[in-house]
Design an enzyme around this catalytic site. Structure first.
Site, PDB file in Angstrom:
ATOM      1  N   LEU A   1       0.818  -1.215   0.000  1.00  0.00           N
ATOM      2  CA  LEU A   1       0.000   0.000   0.000  1.00  0.00           C
ATOM      3  C   LEU A   1       0.850   1.262   0.000  1.00  0.00           C
ATOM      4  O   LEU A   1       0.409   2.320  -0.456  1.00  0.00           O
ATOM      5  CB  LEU A   1      -0.912   0.018   1.237  1.00  0.00           C
ATOM      6  CG  LEU A   1      -1.937  -1.112   1.337  1.00  0.00           C
ATOM      7  CD1 LEU A   1      -2.656  -1.047   2.679  1.00  0.00           C
ATOM      8  CD2 LEU A   1      -2.943  -1.015   0.205  1.00  0.00           C
TER       9      LEU A   1
ATOM     10  N   GLY B   1       8.628   6.032   6.721  1.00  0.00           N
ATOM     11  CA  GLY B   1       9.868   6.080   7.476  1.00  0.00           C
ATOM     12  C   GLY B   1      10.027   4.916   8.436  1.00  0.00           C
ATOM     13  O   GLY B   1      11.130   4.605   8.868  1.00  0.00           O
TER      14      GLY B   1
ATOM     15  N   VAL C   1       4.009  -0.943   4.117  1.00  0.00           N
ATOM     16  CA  VAL C   1       2.660  -1.318   4.533  1.00  0.00           C
ATOM     17  C   VAL C   1       2.011  -2.152   3.435  1.00  0.00           C
ATOM     18  O   VAL C   1       2.082  -1.800   2.253  1.00  0.00           O
ATOM     19  CB  VAL C   1       1.794  -0.076   4.817  1.00  0.00           C
ATOM     20  CG1 VAL C   1       0.436  -0.490   5.369  1.00  0.00           C
ATOM     21  CG2 VAL C   1       2.491   0.856   5.787  1.00  0.00           C
TER      22      VAL C   1
ATOM     23  N   ASP D   1       5.790  13.463  13.268  1.00  0.00           N
ATOM     24  CA  ASP D   1       5.868  13.423  11.801  1.00  0.00           C
ATOM     25  C   ASP D   1       4.484  13.605  11.176  1.00  0.00           C
ATOM     26  O   ASP D   1       4.045  12.795  10.352  1.00  0.00           O
ATOM     27  CB  ASP D   1       6.488  12.093  11.356  1.00  0.00           C
ATOM     28  CG  ASP D   1       6.992  12.149   9.905  1.00  0.00           C
ATOM     29  OD1 ASP D   1       7.150  13.271   9.375  1.00  0.00           O
ATOM     30  OD2 ASP D   1       7.208  11.083   9.312  1.00  0.00           O
TER      31      ASP D   1
END
Length: 641
Positions: A327, A331, A335, A446
């Site tokens: 997907l 970092g 996935v 992030d």
């Protein structure tokens, strides 16, 4: 055969009637204490509107999120209203809602008082014109006692021990809630008892409130029932069952530190409190990350561990982590889309954390923490897997992928203004929960558009929160590990490693500008001499009063109110101010976004922007930092020229 069927039928009828009897609704609306402020709201019309808004939001949280605790805030003009609801954790959702409905009617008897609270056996409702979420001890605390017991000796001694244990254990339990049943040896009775603090306070304040409640309840023993209440906690015991036996909590693990229970009973509240605080400090120092404890909005009685998936099952679900199932990349690792044996679609993240003994020690605790984060604007962690050096996390699946696809990718231009506003507000709510409402403060580090996922209704869910804490320690000059993305990262964090919740606030401000403009923060407009990044362009337009020039041309101007857009742009600029102290908290951002007034008294100052010329050891340019101790960045201070 007929006799057997008749017996079976009678048994079924008895069993059914038992279920119905046990399931009888009981919102426990015995009023313990009402209280109204002696001051009235200055703007009654806006004040009443705020009350209605906050109460609707509180009810929605309980109904939709199945939580026993909720906070809400509304702002209209210069009138701000904060509200809080807490139900006892043993109540069903329907009983909690029924208790709230009773409380919301009762509390309106305070008319236009700018603060009020009502306390029932089953719930607690409060509103104020000032933020009060962490408060526990205030004037107005009290105690209510029941009937005298015929078994004086047995009840008093056991009751003191019960209250002592609750006082000790409750501040240590995640969610600040405990429920026990203790047998009284003489007389055969049992003592049912609970203790609860508001979930947005701290361990120390919960402990202080418990000590006051414990001392107040001494005046009730050996009565068969007693209740102690305060601004932020509640204790109750009774020889009459008021919650089911299977709703008790084993508090034994929380009694092992700080001396025996008998010692607490002898020493008393003050000296015992000092010992307990020292014990808590030592315990948290050696076993937990050093963070400021917060209230847990989940209403959970204790942290539940994540589901442990088998590696072979995740491997099968992702077809051996096949490339076509990928997907995205981030970092923290890749996935993959996975389909479990039961048909559930999940997102499987293979973490890249490096090898260290610290990682081994931290992983289980951190994943347990993250798995207990429940909020409609945060991606839910379902479980994990550890196999050798492999560390895998399993998340709920978001079919609409990430926000960056809708702003800069193949779905660019498909979001209308309402959808963009909902994403802006929902993301703020998610961050406010992480910073201020979960039982520990989690800084994301992030925040960016690729870490904001969209559900089927295009509502935002923040991903990857809590993972930065699993990164290996950075040995560079930074005082904390850097885990951000340049273009979104606050300057004090990128350059000096100074990390706080306000670093997330800065990143959020950048994301808001991207949502409004459809432009990447790192995209440069103009030639080499007159180049300007998104933040620079926004500041110049703001100074000229030309805010609306920033709005994405794909958004229909008829869909939005010009003043609303101006306000949101100014909120984004407030979030990106150079000094962290001048940036609003995320809960304040939520209030500002929901306020219908302009920011007349809040003027942003000139922001600063971290350019993305990060150089790794190999000399390659990278938009994500954290992998190299030799990374450098340049700061570009915006000017009005």
């Amino acid at each position: 055969m007929f006799q057997l069927n008749l017996v079976a039928l009678m048994t079924l009828m008895w069993w059914s009637s038992s279920i119905v009897e046990d399931a009888v609704a009981d919102p426990q609306t015995n009023l313990i204490n009402p209280g109204c402020s002696t001051y009235n709201a200055s703007n009654v019309r806006s004040f009443y509107a705020n009350i209605n808004g906050t109460f609707a939001e509180l009810r929605g949280e309980v109904k939709n999120e199945s939580t026993h605790f909720a906070t809400a805030q509304e702002a209209r003009g210069d009138v701000v209203t904060y509200a809080m609801l807490q139900c006892r954790n043993y109540l069903s959702k329907n009983d909690c809602l029924a208790c709230f409905d009773t409380a919301s009617t009762q509390i309106r008897n305070c008319s236009s008082a700018n603060g009020a609270r009502v306390i029932y056996d089953g719930c607690f409702l409060r509103y104020e014109s000032e933020r009060f979420y962490d408060q526990t001890n205030e004037l107005g605390s009290g105690v209510s006692c029941g009937n005298i017991s015929s078994n004086v000796t047995g009840l008093k001694s056991v009751g003191q021990q019960v209250l002592t244990n609750l006082q000790t254990a409750t501040p240590k339990i995640k969610g600040f809630y405990a429920a026990t049943k203790t047998q009284v040896v003489v007389g055969g009775a049992a003592i049912y008892a609970i203790a609860q603090c508001v979930e947005t306070t701290t361990e120390a304040k919960c402990l202080s409130c418990m000590q006051v409640g414990y001392n107040n309840l001494q005046s009730c023993l050996p009565n068969t029932e007693g209740r102690a209440y305060d601004a932020g906690c509640f204790m109750r015991y009774s020889t009459t069952r008021f919650f089911a036996d299977n709703q008790t909590i084993d508090i034994t693990p929380y009694l092992k530190q700080g001396g025996s229970s008998k010692k607490w009973a002898i020493i008393g509240g003050v000296v015992g409190g000092v010992v307990l605080i020292l014990a808590l400090f030592a315990w948290r120092w050696f076993t937990k990350p050093k963070r400021v404890p917060r209230g847990n909005i989940l209403g959970a009685t204790e942290l539940k561990g994540p589901v442990n998936y088998k590696y072979k099952d995740l491997k099968a679900a992702t077809k051996n982590f096949k490339a076509e199932n990928k997907l995205g990349e981030g970092g923290f690792g890749d996935v993959y889309k996975g389909i479990l044996k039961n048909g559930k679609v999940v997102a499987v993240k293979k973490l890249v954390l490096g090898k260290s003994s610290k990682m081994e020690d931290d992983f289980e605790g951190e994943v347990k923490l993250i798995s207990n984060v429940h909020h409609r604007n945060l991606v839910r962690l379902l479980g994990c897997c550890s196999k050798g050096q492999e560390r895998i996390l399993v998340y709920e699946y978001m079919a609409n992928s990430s926000l960056d696809k809708f702003l800069f990718g193949d779905k660019k231009g498909s979001l209308n203004w309402k959808q963009r506003y909902d994403i802006i507000l929902g993301t703020a709510r998610g961050l406010a929960y992480l910073h201020e409402e979960f039982h520990v403060s989690i800084i994301h580090r992030d925040i960016k558009t690729s870490n904001i996922l969209l559900d089927d209704d295009l509502q935002p869910k923040i991903a990857d929160f809590g993972l930065a804490r699993l990164l290996p320690e950075d040995r560079s000059h930074l005082s904390t590990r850097f885990a951000g993305t340049l273009g979104y990262t606050a300057p004090e964090y990128a350059m000096h490693g100074q990390l706080s919740e306000k670093a997330d606030t800065y990143s959020y401000g950048i994301v808001v500008l991207e949502i409004i403009s459809g432009q990447k923060s790192t995209d440069v407009k103009g030639d080499e001499e007159s180049r300007e990044y998104l933040l620079q362009r926004t500041w110049k337009l703001y100074e000229k009063g030309m805010h609306l020039e920033l709005v994405d041309k794909d958004v229909d101007p008829n869909e939005y109110d010009a003043e609303d857009v101006r306000k949101i742009i100014e909120i984004a600029l407030l979030c990106t101010q150079a000094s962290p102290a001048t940036r609003p908290t995320m809960s304040e951002v939520v209030v500002l976004l929901k306020s219908r007034s302009l920011l007349e008294h809040l003027r942003p100052t000139m922001p600063v922007f971290v350019e993305t010329n990060i150089k790794t050891k190999e000399g390659n340019s990278s938009s994500t930092a954290g992998s190299s101790s030799n990374a450098t960045a340049s700061i570009s201070v915006l000017s009005a020229r």
